[in-house]
Scaffold this motif. Structure first.
Motif, PDB file in Angstrom:
ATOM      1  N   ARG A   2       0.829  -1.191   0.000  1.00 53.14           N
ATOM      2  CA  ARG A   2       0.000   0.000   0.000  1.00 53.14           C
ATOM      3  C   ARG A   2       0.871   1.252   0.000  1.00 53.14           C
ATOM      4  O   ARG A   2       0.600   2.224  -0.680  1.00 53.14           O
ATOM      5  CB  ARG A   2      -0.900  -0.017   1.233  1.00 53.14           C
ATOM      6  CG  ARG A   2      -1.948   1.068   1.244  1.00 53.14           C
ATOM      7  CD  ARG A   2      -2.748   0.993   2.536  1.00 53.14           C
ATOM      8  NE  ARG A   2      -3.877   1.885   2.503  1.00 53.14           N
ATOM      9  CZ  ARG A   2      -5.077   1.558   2.100  1.00 53.14           C
ATOM     10  NH1 ARG A   2      -5.294   0.332   1.672  1.00 53.14           N
ATOM     11  NH2 ARG A   2      -6.059   2.412   2.090  1.00 53.14           N
ATOM     12  N   PHE A   6       1.239   4.354  -2.821  1.00 51.10           N
ATOM     13  CA  PHE A   6       1.086   5.763  -2.485  1.00 51.10           C
ATOM     14  C   PHE A   6       2.279   6.572  -2.968  1.00 51.10           C
ATOM     15  O   PHE A   6       2.129   7.626  -3.573  1.00 51.10           O
ATOM     16  CB  PHE A   6       0.920   5.929  -0.979  1.00 51.10           C
ATOM     17  CG  PHE A   6       0.998   7.347  -0.520  1.00 51.10           C
ATOM     18  CD1 PHE A   6       0.048   8.258  -0.934  1.00 51.10           C
ATOM     19  CD2 PHE A   6       2.010   7.778   0.302  1.00 51.10           C
ATOM     20  CE1 PHE A   6       0.096   9.562  -0.529  1.00 51.10           C
ATOM     21  CE2 PHE A   6       2.077   9.083   0.717  1.00 51.10           C
ATOM     22  CZ  PHE A   6       1.119   9.977   0.302  1.00 51.10           C
ATOM     23  N   GLU A  64      -3.734   7.791   1.943  1.00 50.19           N
ATOM     24  CA  GLU A  64      -4.999   8.015   1.245  1.00 50.19           C
ATOM     25  C   GLU A  64      -5.341   9.491   1.080  1.00 50.19           C
ATOM     26  O   GLU A  64      -6.457   9.833   0.706  1.00 50.19           O
ATOM     27  CB  GLU A  64      -6.133   7.293   1.986  1.00 50.19           C
ATOM     28  CG  GLU A  64      -5.960   5.773   1.991  1.00 50.19           C
ATOM     29  CD  GLU A  64      -7.101   5.059   2.687  1.00 50.19           C
ATOM     30  OE1 GLU A  64      -7.947   5.758   3.297  1.00 50.19           O
ATOM     31  OE2 GLU A  64      -7.153   3.820   2.628  1.00 50.19           O
ATOM     32  N   GLY A  89      -5.821   7.944  -2.483  1.00 46.51           N
ATOM     33  CA  GLY A  89      -5.354   6.594  -2.228  1.00 46.51           C
ATOM     34  C   GLY A  89      -5.426   5.700  -3.433  1.00 46.51           C
ATOM     35  O   GLY A  89      -4.822   4.625  -3.464  1.00 46.51           O
TER      36      GLY A  89
END
Length: 294
Positions: A2, A6, A64, A89
């Motif tokens: 994740r 980003f 996000e 995000g």
């Protein structure tokens, strides 16, 4: 994974801008940048802006939520309109700024949460503009000295608790504007050697504030402490990253002694070392910055 996604979104603001096409934006962007970025970095598509669009700064409050600002529609030396984008995000989307009543650019942004984000810009007359994020778009905010001749805003930093600082200069030569979550006010005069407004501001994790620019690197902790530049050089700082109160890194340059009349002075890289600002000979391989310990 994740986090990597980003970070990829951030790099897209610098290199993926204008690469998005209906035929396959991500594939096009990745192919174009494959020889530019080191392993682990990849651009992501962003909305196309008007001609000569550019993104000048980016800030993130988390994986996000991030913001990017710049300018679009510029025609040669004629300024365009402010440009802003927001990351959710998953993708970058352009933020509508039609309600802003000025032409020019947004050149600095910082934020720590959806309720604590600020941007600064400059219009075609050189006046500074201060904007606050309202959760959907940017709204212009008043600040002391906004209409005074000589007032300019150059950079912004935001603390986790929502306090904020803006570098620049007002008509009284004060160089740091502070938001205490209730009002904006200018701090003390800049150090005596500063002849130009500082070009940027950063905050250490422990709360010290640093400003930097041409001929000035100074810390604010209730009073100014200036680091003297090397004697005999015109020193300029292009970036500064305070990791801790005693761990500050910067990128910079200085001009050495010039040659015959009409020849510009020698341009030399410089570093912030343990004993202050140091000039580095370009032929000597050194790390671009060193730690400074007070």
């Amino acid at each position: 994974m994740r986090r990597r996604h980003f970070v990829s979104g951030l790099i897209g603001t610098a290199a993926g801008f204008g690469l998005a096409t209906a035929a396959g934006p991500l594939a096009t962007a990745r192919g174009a940048a494959s020889s530019v970025f080191p392993p682990g970095w990849q651009p992501v598509p962003v909305p196309n802006g008007q001609g000569a669009a550019q993104l000048l700064d980016v800030a993130a409050a988390g994986p996000e939520l991030a913001w990017a600002v710049g300018e679009e529609g510029r025609n040669g030396s004629t300024r365009g309109r402010p440009l802003a984008m927001v990351w959710d995000g998953t993708a970058w989307t352009q933020t509508g700024l039609g309600h802003l009543d000025f032409s020019g650019q947004l050149h600095s942004v910082a934020g720590s949460s959806p309720d604590a984000a600020w941007a600064v810009g400059t219009d075609t007359s050189g006046h500074g503009h201060l904007l606050a994020w309202d959760g959907v778009t940017w709204q212009e905010m008043a600040y002391p000295g906004q209409e005074d001749t000589g007032t300019e805003l150059t950079g912004v930093a935001v603390a986790p608790d929502g306090r904020a600082w803006v570098s620049g200069r007002n008509s009284d030569r004060q160089g740091l504007l502070h938001w205490n979550k209730q009002e904006w006010r200018w701090y003390a005069l800049l150090p005596s050697t500063a002849t130009e407004a500082p070009s940027g501001v950063h905050r250490t994790p422990d709360g010290e504030i640093w400003v930097y620019g041409t001929g000035v690197v100074a810390r604010w902790d209730g009073a100014w402490t200036e680091l003297p530049p090397p004697t005999g050089f015109r020193f300029g700082v292009t970036g500064l990253l305070p990791c801790a109160d005693d761990d500050v890194w910067l990128t910079a340059y200085d001009y050495g002694v010039g040659g015959p009349p009409g020849k510009p002075p020698e341009l030399r890289p410089a570093a912030l070392g343990r004993h202050g600002l140091e000039s580095c000979h370009p032929a000597v391989h050194r790390r671009p910055a060193q730690r400074h310990h007070r």
